[in-house]
Design an enzyme around this catalytic site. Structure first.
Site, short mmCIF file in Angstrom:
data_model
loop_
_atom_site.label_atom_id
_atom_site.label_comp_id
_atom_site.label_asym_id
_atom_site.label_seq_id
_atom_site.Cartn_x
_atom_site.Cartn_y
_atom_site.Cartn_z
N ASP A 82 40.33 -4.94 -58.30
CA ASP A 82 39.58 -4.73 -56.73
C ASP A 82 39.89 -4.91 -55.49
O ASP A 82 41.59 -4.51 -55.56
CB ASP A 82 38.26 -6.41 -56.11
CG ASP A 82 39.34 -7.57 -56.81
OD1 ASP A 82 40.98 -7.20 -57.43
OD2 ASP A 82 39.51 -8.36 -55.93
N GLU A 140 39.97 -9.98 -58.39
CA GLU A 140 41.28 -10.87 -58.37
C GLU A 140 41.75 -11.39 -56.72
O GLU A 140 41.90 -12.98 -57.09
CB GLU A 140 42.05 -9.61 -58.82
CG GLU A 140 43.61 -10.21 -59.04
CD GLU A 140 44.62 -11.08 -57.70
OE1 GLU A 140 45.03 -11.82 -57.72
OE2 GLU A 140 44.90 -10.35 -56.67
N GLU A 141 41.67 -10.36 -55.96
CA GLU A 141 41.56 -11.28 -54.76
C GLU A 141 41.34 -12.13 -54.31
O GLU A 141 41.56 -12.99 -52.93
CB GLU A 141 41.61 -9.46 -53.76
CG GLU A 141 42.03 -8.38 -53.54
CD GLU A 141 43.53 -8.61 -53.47
OE1 GLU A 141 43.67 -10.02 -53.26
OE2 GLU A 141 44.24 -7.97 -53.51
N ARG A 180 60.79 -11.92 -64.51
CA ARG A 180 61.32 -13.12 -64.19
C ARG A 180 60.66 -13.99 -65.79
O ARG A 180 58.91 -14.37 -65.16
CB ARG A 180 61.37 -13.34 -63.08
CG ARG A 180 62.16 -15.02 -62.89
CD ARG A 180 61.32 -15.46 -61.42
NE ARG A 180 62.04 -16.97 -61.63
CZ ARG A 180 63.70 -16.75 -61.23
NH1 ARG A 180 64.17 -15.66 -60.43
NH2 ARG A 180 64.53 -17.73 -60.88
N HIS A 366 48.03 -6.26 -48.49
CA HIS A 366 47.66 -7.09 -47.17
C HIS A 366 47.19 -6.37 -45.86
O HIS A 366 46.54 -7.55 -44.96
CB HIS A 366 46.82 -8.84 -47.65
CG HIS A 366 47.31 -9.64 -48.94
ND1 HIS A 366 45.83 -10.38 -49.59
CD2 HIS A 366 47.12 -8.25 -50.09
CE1 HIS A 366 46.17 -10.19 -50.70
NE2 HIS A 366 46.50 -9.16 -51.14
ZN LIG Z 1 46.59 -8.85 -53.17
ZN LIG Z 2 46.73 -7.76 -56.29
#
Ligand SMILES: [Zn+2]
Ligand SMILES: [Zn+2]
Length: 397
Positions: A82, A140-141, A180, A366
């Site tokens: 997305d 996901e956002e 990590r 973003h």
């Molecule tokens: Zn993002």
């Molecule tokens: Zn992302």
């Protein structure tokens, strides 16, 4: 089978297709749960590569299953698809063609890389034992796509043994891989605090019950809650990003609403703050003769916790295809990603690949200036392919 580096000629042959695919997704970004065009292209490409394709999972999610010719393990690769509600500051000819929507987090690259990995592995199906599952996750956002995909059984049919994925980072030098073990992205929860009082004249507050003053003290109190109840070696963030109250400078309003987010690495810290905020806010509100109610609503996910062995494995794969100098552990960061839900279900690793542009200017995620260095995109494909291939065909120990 060859050992290393991973199918170099194959990747060189796919280079132009990878770039074109990513630029096409970039030109046509789609918001969370609206990824119709993206999902359609994903499904077409997976079908063309003769994967078993399932569409419409969690709305716009797509899954492609690639069964090798011999039995073996089942390994999943997860990509998010997305974009964000932002207007791109156009620089490239392939800048977003949709006003107000932009791929400002690199998910266009994640989608393109996952398609290429599926394509390349599918072409070598006869050499592969086991099953590769490609999960193209929507939304996901807004931290809302992973849960319904898991609930729809994408990790169970076929039963996935391990899950991997990558996130491109515009703040990390192009081609540098960071993997990590342990918590590397924070949990995410959203809260709303609603304070109700008694409105009145701004000049005579003693005749009112001012919800704004109560809300201001609750906001400050949250910072104390973190500082005094979370152990100093642990960490958490509570941020209020929106306060809605009032209409005019001389009117005490009836209510004040604050919306914010809680981030933490440890599940115990997350649960502590989740359980404490309610009674804490209510008690402070009562002090000001008002009433507070806390609601936890909106997207929510645990911290992204990488598993030890699988993370070491990713670093080993990255070093093989990119060299030791291109791999580091990296630092944890407070943003969140609902990949954490997949990693709670199965062992695996979510690693970062640098895509920092070289113009010296900031291109933060973003932001309208976000940009992705395509050299890093190719590095991401090389590592992703090595991880999937070698997870299916474990290296002799
Ligand atoms: Zn993002
Ligand atoms: Zn992302």
């Amino acid at each position: 089978m060859t050992t290393a580096p991973e199918w170099v000629e194959e990747i060189e042959r796919r280079h132009d297709d990878l770039i074109a695919l990513r630029r096409d997704f970039h030109r046509h970004p789609e918001l969370s749960f609206e990824e119709q065009r993206t999902a359609q292209i994903v499904a077409e490409r997976l079908s063309a590569a003769k994967l078993e394709v399932r569409t419409g999972i969690a709305g716009t999610g797509v899954v492609g299953v690639l069964r090798g010719d011999r039995p073996g393990r089942t390994i999943a690769w997860r990509a998010d698809i997305d974009a964000l509600p932002l207007t791109e500051r156009p620089a490239a000819p392939f800048a977003s063609g949709t006003p107000g929507v932009m791929h400002a987090c690199g998910h266009d690259g994640h989608t393109a890389v996952a398609i290429e990995v599926a394509d390349i592995l599918a072409a070598r199906r006869s050499e592969l034992p086991g099953t590769a599952v490609f999960i193209f996750q929507p939304a996901e956002e807004i931290i809302a796509g992973a849960r319904p995909m898991i609930d729809a059984g994408v990790l169970d049919d076929p039963r996935v043994d391990e899950v991997y994925g990558l996130h491109f980072m515009s703040t990390v030098p192009a081609g540098l891989v960071q993997a990590r073990p342990g918590p590397n992205l924070a949990s995410c929860d959203y809260f709303t605090v609603e304070v109700r009082g008694q409105g009145g004249h701004g000049a005579m507050p003693h005749l009112s019950m001012d919800p704004m003053v109560a809300a201001a003290n609750i906001l400050l109190g949250m910072q104390t809650l973190v500082a005094r109840e979370v152990a100093a070696q642990d960490t958490a963030v509570m941020t209020v990003g929106q306060i809605v109250s009032g209409t005019k400078g001389n009117i005490i309003p009836e209510s004040a609403v604050m919306r914010g987010t809680l981030r933490a690495y440890e599940e115990t810290v997350r649960q502590l703050l989740r359980s404490r905020l309610g009674s804490y806010a209510e008690a402070i509100a009562r002090t000001y003769r008002t009433e507070a109610q806390v609601r936890w609503e909106g997207g929510s996910c645990p911290a992204c916790v990488n598993h030890e062995a699988e993370t070491a494995f990713v670093r080993q794969c990255a070093a093989l295809v990119l060299g030791e100098d291109a791999v580091e552990i990296g630092e944890p960061a407070m943003p969140s990603d609902d990949m954490g839900l997949f990693l709670r279900e199965r062992p695996g690793c979510y690693f970062r690949v640098g895509v920092q542009p070289t113009d010296g200017r900031p291109h933060p995620h973003h932001a309208p200036e976000f940009e992705l260095n395509e050299d890093g995109l190719v590095a991401g494909l090389r590592v992703a392919l090595a991880v999937m291939r070698r997870a299916l065909v474990p290296l002799p120990s």
